[in-house]
Design a protein around this motif. Structure first.
Motif, PDB file in Angstrom:
ATOM      1  N   VAL A 363     139.318  23.860  17.859  1.00 46.34           N
ATOM      2  CA  VAL A 363     139.757  24.392  19.149  1.00 46.34           C
ATOM      3  C   VAL A 363     138.906  25.626  19.459  1.00 46.34           C
ATOM      4  CG1 VAL A 363     141.650  25.456  20.416  1.00 46.34           C
ATOM      5  CG2 VAL A 363     142.116  23.550  18.869  1.00 46.34           C
ATOM      6  N   ILE A 364     138.269  25.636  20.652  1.00 49.69           N
ATOM      7  CA  ILE A 364     137.454  26.776  21.091  1.00 49.69           C
ATOM      8  C   ILE A 364     138.137  27.413  22.299  1.00 49.69           C
ATOM      9  CG2 ILE A 364     135.208  27.518  21.940  1.00 49.69           C
ATOM     10  CD1 ILE A 364     133.953  25.188  20.493  1.00 49.69           C
ATOM     11  N   VAL A 365     138.392  28.716  22.239  1.00 49.85           N
ATOM     12  CA  VAL A 365     139.146  29.425  23.277  1.00 49.85           C
ATOM     13  C   VAL A 365     138.373  30.677  23.692  1.00 49.85           C
ATOM     14  CG1 VAL A 365     141.398  30.372  23.899  1.00 49.85           C
ATOM     15  CG2 VAL A 365     141.237  28.687  22.057  1.00 49.85           C
ATOM     16  N   PRO A 366     138.253  30.958  25.003  1.00 50.27           N
ATOM     17  CA  PRO A 366     137.619  32.204  25.447  1.00 50.27           C
ATOM     18  C   PRO A 366     138.399  33.417  24.941  1.00 50.27           C
ATOM     19  CG  PRO A 366     137.786  30.633  27.252  1.00 50.27           C
ATOM     20  CD  PRO A 366     138.599  30.075  26.131  1.00 50.27           C
ATOM     21  N   ILE A 455     136.337  31.354  18.851  1.00 47.34           N
ATOM     22  CA  ILE A 455     136.240  32.002  20.162  1.00 47.34           C
ATOM     23  C   ILE A 455     134.940  31.559  20.808  1.00 47.34           C
ATOM     24  CG2 ILE A 455     135.924  34.210  21.341  1.00 47.34           C
ATOM     25  CD1 ILE A 455     137.871  35.450  19.421  1.00 47.34           C
ATOM     26  N   GLY A 456     135.039  31.030  22.033  1.00 44.30           N
ATOM     27  CA  GLY A 456     133.868  30.539  22.755  1.00 44.30           C
ATOM     28  C   GLY A 456     134.142  30.497  24.238  1.00 44.30           C
ATOM     29  N   HIS A 457     133.281  29.770  24.996  1.00 45.52           N
ATOM     30  CA  HIS A 457     133.387  29.751  26.451  1.00 45.52           C
ATOM     31  C   HIS A 457     134.163  28.559  26.980  1.00 45.52           C
ATOM     32  CE1 HIS A 457     130.729  33.162  26.791  1.00 45.52           C
ATOM     33  NE2 HIS A 457     129.833  32.551  26.021  1.00 45.52           N
ATOM     34  N   GLU A 458     134.188  27.468  26.247  1.00 47.59           N
ATOM     35  CA  GLU A 458     134.864  26.273  26.736  1.00 47.59           C
ATOM     36  C   GLU A 458     135.852  25.772  25.705  1.00 47.59           C
ATOM     37  OE1 GLU A 458     132.169  23.290  27.897  1.00 47.59           O
ATOM     38  OE2 GLU A 458     131.147  24.506  29.399  1.00 47.59           O
ATOM     39  N   ALA A 459     136.993  25.306  26.190  1.00 49.04           N
ATOM     40  CA  ALA A 459     137.990  24.721  25.298  1.00 49.04           C
ATOM     41  C   ALA A 459     137.545  23.324  24.907  1.00 49.04           C
ATOM     42  CB  ALA A 459     139.361  24.666  25.984  1.00 49.04           C
ATOM     43  N   VAL A 460     137.648  22.999  23.647  1.00 47.06           N
ATOM     44  CA  VAL A 460     137.272  21.670  23.156  1.00 47.06           C
ATOM     45  C   VAL A 460     138.427  20.714  23.376  1.00 47.06           C
ATOM     46  CG1 VAL A 460     136.712  20.333  21.088  1.00 47.06           C
ATOM     47  CG2 VAL A 460     135.666  22.558  21.457  1.00 47.06           C
ATOM     48  N   PRO A 461     138.188  19.525  23.986  1.00 48.52           N
ATOM     49  CA  PRO A 461     139.289  18.591  24.178  1.00 48.52           C
ATOM     50  C   PRO A 461     139.834  18.104  22.847  1.00 48.52           C
ATOM     51  CG  PRO A 461     137.192  17.623  24.873  1.00 48.52           C
ATOM     52  CD  PRO A 461     136.914  19.019  24.477  1.00 48.52           C
ATOM     53  N   GLN A 462     141.120  17.719  22.883  1.00 45.70           N
ATOM     54  CA  GLN A 462     141.781  17.267  21.664  1.00 45.70           C
ATOM     55  C   GLN A 462     141.150  15.990  21.146  1.00 45.70           C
ATOM     56  OE1 GLN A 462     145.910  16.824  22.110  1.00 45.70           O
ATOM     57  NE2 GLN A 462     146.274  15.957  20.115  1.00 45.70           N
ATOM     58  N   ASP A 463     140.916  15.930  19.811  1.00 46.36           N
ATOM     59  CA  ASP A 463     140.353  14.728  19.211  1.00 46.36           C
ATOM     60  C   ASP A 463     141.325  14.098  18.228  1.00 46.36           C
ATOM     61  OD1 ASP A 463     138.182  16.551  16.886  1.00 46.36           O
ATOM     62  OD2 ASP A 463     140.327  16.649  17.294  1.00 46.36           O
ATOM     63  N   GLY A 464     142.613  14.418  18.368  1.00 46.79           N
ATOM     64  CA  GLY A 464     143.610  13.847  17.456  1.00 46.79           C
ATOM     65  C   GLY A 464     143.942  12.417  17.812  1.00 46.79           C
ATOM     66  N   MET A 465     144.659  11.757  16.898  1.00 44.54           N
ATOM     67  CA  MET A 465     145.071  10.374  17.083  1.00 44.54           C
ATOM     68  C   MET A 465     146.402  10.349  17.836  1.00 44.54           C
ATOM     69  SD  MET A 465     142.612   8.937  15.327  1.00 44.54           S
ATOM     70  CE  MET A 465     143.160   7.281  14.963  1.00 44.54           C
ATOM     71  N   GLN A 466     146.789   9.149  18.301  1.00 42.97           N
ATOM     72  CA  GLN A 466     148.086   9.004  18.925  1.00 42.97           C
ATOM     73  C   GLN A 466     149.189   9.171  17.886  1.00 42.97           C
ATOM     74  OE1 GLN A 466     148.967   8.570  22.042  1.00 42.97           O
ATOM     75  NE2 GLN A 466     146.913   8.559  22.868  1.00 42.97           N
ATOM     76  N   GLN A 481     151.447  12.753  29.202  1.00 40.66           N
ATOM     77  CA  GLN A 481     152.766  13.314  28.965  1.00 40.66           C
ATOM     78  C   GLN A 481     152.881  13.939  27.586  1.00 40.66           C
ATOM     79  OE1 GLN A 481     155.726  10.329  29.694  1.00 40.66           O
ATOM     80  NE2 GLN A 481     154.610   9.495  31.417  1.00 40.66           N
ATOM     81  N   GLU A 482     152.364  13.219  26.533  1.00 37.69           N
ATOM     82  CA  GLU A 482     152.614  13.662  25.175  1.00 37.69           C
ATOM     83  C   GLU A 482     151.364  14.114  24.428  1.00 37.69           C
ATOM     84  OE1 GLU A 482     156.349  10.649  24.372  1.00 37.69           O
ATOM     85  OE2 GLU A 482     154.701  10.736  22.992  1.00 37.69           O
ATOM     86  N   GLN A 483     150.174  13.747  24.876  1.00 34.28           N
ATOM     87  CA  GLN A 483     148.951  14.071  24.145  1.00 34.28           C
ATOM     88  C   GLN A 483     148.117  15.124  24.858  1.00 34.28           C
ATOM     89  OE1 GLN A 483     147.573  13.080  21.240  1.00 34.28           O
ATOM     90  NE2 GLN A 483     149.458  12.098  20.651  1.00 34.28           N
ATOM     91  N   GLU A 484     148.815  16.149  25.397  1.00 35.72           N
ATOM     92  CA  GLU A 484     148.065  17.177  26.093  1.00 35.72           C
ATOM     93  C   GLU A 484     147.195  17.929  25.104  1.00 35.72           C
ATOM     94  OE1 GLU A 484     152.054  18.955  24.982  1.00 35.72           O
ATOM     95  OE2 GLU A 484     151.286  17.100  25.851  1.00 35.72           O
ATOM     96  N   PRO A 485     145.950  18.266  25.495  1.00 37.59           N
ATOM     97  CA  PRO A 485     145.062  19.012  24.592  1.00 37.59           C
ATOM     98  C   PRO A 485     145.523  20.458  24.471  1.00 37.59           C
ATOM     99  CG  PRO A 485     144.051  18.759  26.733  1.00 37.59           C
ATOM    100  CD  PRO A 485     145.327  17.967  26.787  1.00 37.59           C
ATOM    101  N   PRO A 486     144.975  21.199  23.506  1.00 34.85           N
ATOM    102  CA  PRO A 486     145.256  22.629  23.440  1.00 34.85           C
ATOM    103  C   PRO A 486     144.899  23.264  24.774  1.00 34.85           C
ATOM    104  CG  PRO A 486     144.021  21.911  21.511  1.00 34.85           C
ATOM    105  CD  PRO A 486     144.047  20.774  22.457  1.00 34.85           C
ATOM    106  N   THR A 487     145.807  24.048  25.354  1.00 32.87           N
ATOM    107  CA  THR A 487     145.616  24.576  26.704  1.00 32.87           C
ATOM    108  C   THR A 487     145.374  26.068  26.639  1.00 32.87           C
ATOM    109  OG1 THR A 487     148.007  24.866  26.923  1.00 32.87           O
ATOM    110  CG2 THR A 487     147.075  22.796  27.718  1.00 32.87           C
ATOM    111  N   SER A 488     144.622  26.549  27.632  1.00 33.88           N
ATOM    112  CA  SER A 488     144.392  27.992  27.749  1.00 33.88           C
ATOM    113  C   SER A 488     144.456  28.359  29.214  1.00 33.88           C
ATOM    114  CB  SER A 488     143.024  28.379  27.170  1.00 33.88           C
ATOM    115  OG  SER A 488     141.990  27.830  27.956  1.00 33.88           O
ATOM    116  N   SER A 489     144.569  29.653  29.530  1.00 34.65           N
ATOM    117  CA  SER A 489     144.632  30.102  30.914  1.00 34.65           C
ATOM    118  C   SER A 489     143.323  29.823  31.641  1.00 34.65           C
ATOM    119  CB  SER A 489     144.954  31.604  30.942  1.00 34.65           C
ATOM    120  OG  SER A 489     143.976  32.321  30.212  1.00 34.65           O
ATOM    121  N   HIS A 490     142.197  29.854  30.929  1.00 33.55           N
ATOM    122  CA  HIS A 490     140.884  29.572  31.532  1.00 33.55           C
ATOM    123  C   HIS A 490     140.836  28.131  32.017  1.00 33.55           C
ATOM    124  CE1 HIS A 490     136.574  29.752  32.140  1.00 33.55           C
ATOM    125  NE2 HIS A 490     136.433  28.652  31.390  1.00 33.55           N
TER     126      HIS A 490
END
Length: 603
Positions: A363-366, A455-466, A481-490
């Protein structure tokens, strides 16, 4: 009464006579020169605590083996025949005692017993002493004694250099000597994962280390240089295995899916102080340390391996996750004290399938933004204790409990969606690192999932399994509905900007389409073309006609099929029909409510 006494004597006779035991081992034969001396070394199991302080003895059998006269014992007794020419030393911590006999006479030749017990009918091993006046003494097999599940070291030392020659250990059978291990990388199937060949400092020496001894390992071996039976140097090894155990022998084969995790429990003696405890991966010529209890971690395993020590239970637990195909193989649990390493082996197999815990691996987050990191778990873990912790080389510090906040970190659990979420508020460089999601039950660790936060500039989309329990045909519908990626305010700000641009364009296109359809409908709503005439026949009249759509209205049995008769149409329009029921069922399943329950029950 006489009969009972006789019966008791018969029953006790085998005990009075004694028996050869696998818990004590001496050489089968020793040879000494006339007027020379000989040393007899006898090993015993230290696992029965009484053995360390019990009486040890050497006795000589008399004619017809009716009795065994004591030669010397640890009770400071020495027989008159061997006075001033017999000595004895006991090494209880190492589990052996030695007897030295000097000024050998021909009458000293015969059968002896070295043993443990209050008298000479205890546990013993039979040794035959030969006294010779020849100029040479035949070479005897080296006696190696080990205890079940323990480790032995077999030294192989020769006179000439053997650095470029094949070195080997083979087990001697009735017709051949089958390879156990050699310096070319060959390992016998029964010994894979628990044997190593070391080249010692001198070119003419090497050693074999065999761990986790089994009963079937006992027997005669040959170690040598070159090929067994051909010209070259070799020596025989007599390996004995005691069957006494004081450490539990747990299941040692662990299976996991690619991307999954394992938990290995390693046992050791609670009353022993160990200088080191570590976990290593076996190979034919060594065991590569992956992690030690003092905090060392091999670079390739940073963030995905952990060790927990529990001295009260006499165990240390190893957890590994993010498993790859190359992680398959044999691993060793090693505890090392002043005298010897105590080792057990674990085999890891990688199979097809999905791990139980799923989520993003990176997970990459600003900087300064917030992020929610989900960890999805299956129904079978509903009753388990679930946690998030921050990984370090020596520990994995638990995060705040559900509903609490700790230094900008909080954990929440949605039991309906089966997701445990770690929230980081206003991420800082100190928050970077590895975070573990895991399950526990009754203080026993279960599956784990490792997530690296950067810590980075873009959030990495989730690569987990169902998550487990969601059918594949519903995965796409439930993804939002259930597989939302890690979210950030950016990420939220970017999505709002996209929506503000797309919505007006879509509205204009829809409005233009609606105007076009309305104009076309107005033109054709009142008039229908029949042949070459135009008439004011209403479309409703056509719908009510029994012969609407037929070319041959006068022929009742025309060879054509009504695609949709008014009779069938009216029946299908009734409420509660089979078609409506099927459609309603589809809507319910698409909604997700009843299907979620059935998925959990099936799991």
């Amino acid at each position: 009464m006489v009969y009972l006494q006789f019966f008791g004597i018969i029953c006790l006779f085998p005990l009075m006579h004694g028996r050869d035991s696998s818990d004590i081992a001496g050489p089968k034969q020793v040879t000494g020169f006339y007027n020379g001396e000989v040393t007899i070394k006898c090993y015993y199991s230290t696992k029965p605590k009484a053995n360390k302080n019990a009486r040890k003895f050497l006795c000589k059998e008399t004619a017809h083996q009716k009795r065994c006269d004591t030669v010397i014992s640890t009770n400071k007794y020495i027989s008159q025949k061997f006075e001033k020419r017999a000595s004895m030393k006991d090494s209880p911590d190492e589990g052996f005692f030695t007897v030295q006999l000097g000024k050998l006479q021909h009458e000293d030749q015969g059968s002896y017993k070295c043993g443990i017990g209050l008298n000479n009918i205890g546990l013993f091993s039979t040794v035959y002493l030969t006294v010779t006046e020849d100029s040479t003494v035949p070479e005897e097999a080296d006696l190696i004694f080990g205890q079940l599940t323990s480790t032995v070291l077999i030294p192989c030392i020769f006179d000439r250099e053997s650095a470029s020659s094949r070195k080997y250990l083979c087990k001697i059978g009735p017709s051949n000597c089958s390879t156990v291990i050699d310096s070319y990388g060959n390992v016998g199937e029964a010994y894979k994962g628990r044997i190593m060949l070391h080249n010692d400092q001198t070119p003419a020496a090497f050693s074999i280390r065999l761990i986790h001894l089994r009963k079937e390992d006992a027997g005669f071996y040959a170690c040598g240089v070159g090929t067994y039976g051909a010209p070259g140097e070799s020596k025989e090894i007599d390996l004995r295995v005691s069957e006494e155990v004081d450490v539990p022998n747990r299941q040692k084969v662990l299976t996991a899916a690619v991307g999954g995790s394992i938990v290995a429990e390693c046992h050791y003696k609670r009353n022993v102080t160990y200088q080191q405890k570590y976990w290593c991966k076996w190979r034919e010529h060594g065991c590569t340390q992956l992690m030690t209890m003092d905090g060392f971690v091999k670079d390739d395993y940073e963030g995905r391996i952990m060790m927990y020590d529990n001295p009260e239970n006499g165990t240390f637990t190893v957890l590994m996750n993010q498993l790859k195909a190359e992680d398959e193989g044999w691993y060793w649990c090693v505890t090392s004290d002043e005298n010897v390493d105590h080792t057990s082996t674990v085999q890891v197999k990688i199979k097809e399938g999905q791990p139980g815990l799923n989520g993003s691996k990176t997970v990459i987050v600003p900087a300064g933004n917030s992020v929610n990191i989900p960890c999805y778990y299956p129904c079978k873990y509903n009753s388990y204790q679930k946690y998030w912790c921050k990984w370090e080389a020596s520990d994995c510090k638990p995060m705040a409990s559900s509903g609490e906040e700790q230094d900008g970190l909080s954990v929440s659990c949605d039991k309906e969606k089966r997701v445990l979420t770690l929230s980081i508020n206003q991420i800082t460089p100190e928050d970077e690192g590895w975070y573990w999601c895991g399950v526990k039950q009754a203080d026993h660790y279960g599956e784990t999932l490792a997530v690296q936060v950067k810590i980075g500039h873009e959030a990495v989309p989730q690569d987990g399994m169902q998550p487990e329990g969601i059918p594949r045909n519903r995965a796409a519908n439930l993804n939002n509905q259930e597989q939302e990626p890690p979210t950030s305010s950016h990420a939220t700000t970017q999505s709002q900007q996209v929506v503000s641009i797309v919505l007006p364009i879509c509205a204009i296109i829809l409005l233009a389409g609606a105007v076009f359809l309305f104009i076309k409908w107005r033109k054709n709503s009142d008039l229908v073309s029949v042949g070459s005439y135009r008439t004011n026949i209403s479309l409703a009249d056509l719908d009510n006609s029994q012969h609407a759509g037929k070319d041959n209205t006068a022929v009742d049995h025309a060879q054509e099929t009504d695609m949709d008769s008014s009779k069938d149409f009216s029946r299908s329009s009734k409420k509660g029909s089979k078609e409506d029921l099927a459609y309603s069922t589809f809507l319910i399943h698409s909604d997700g409510s009843p299907q979620e329950a059935s998925d959990c029950i099936r799991n």
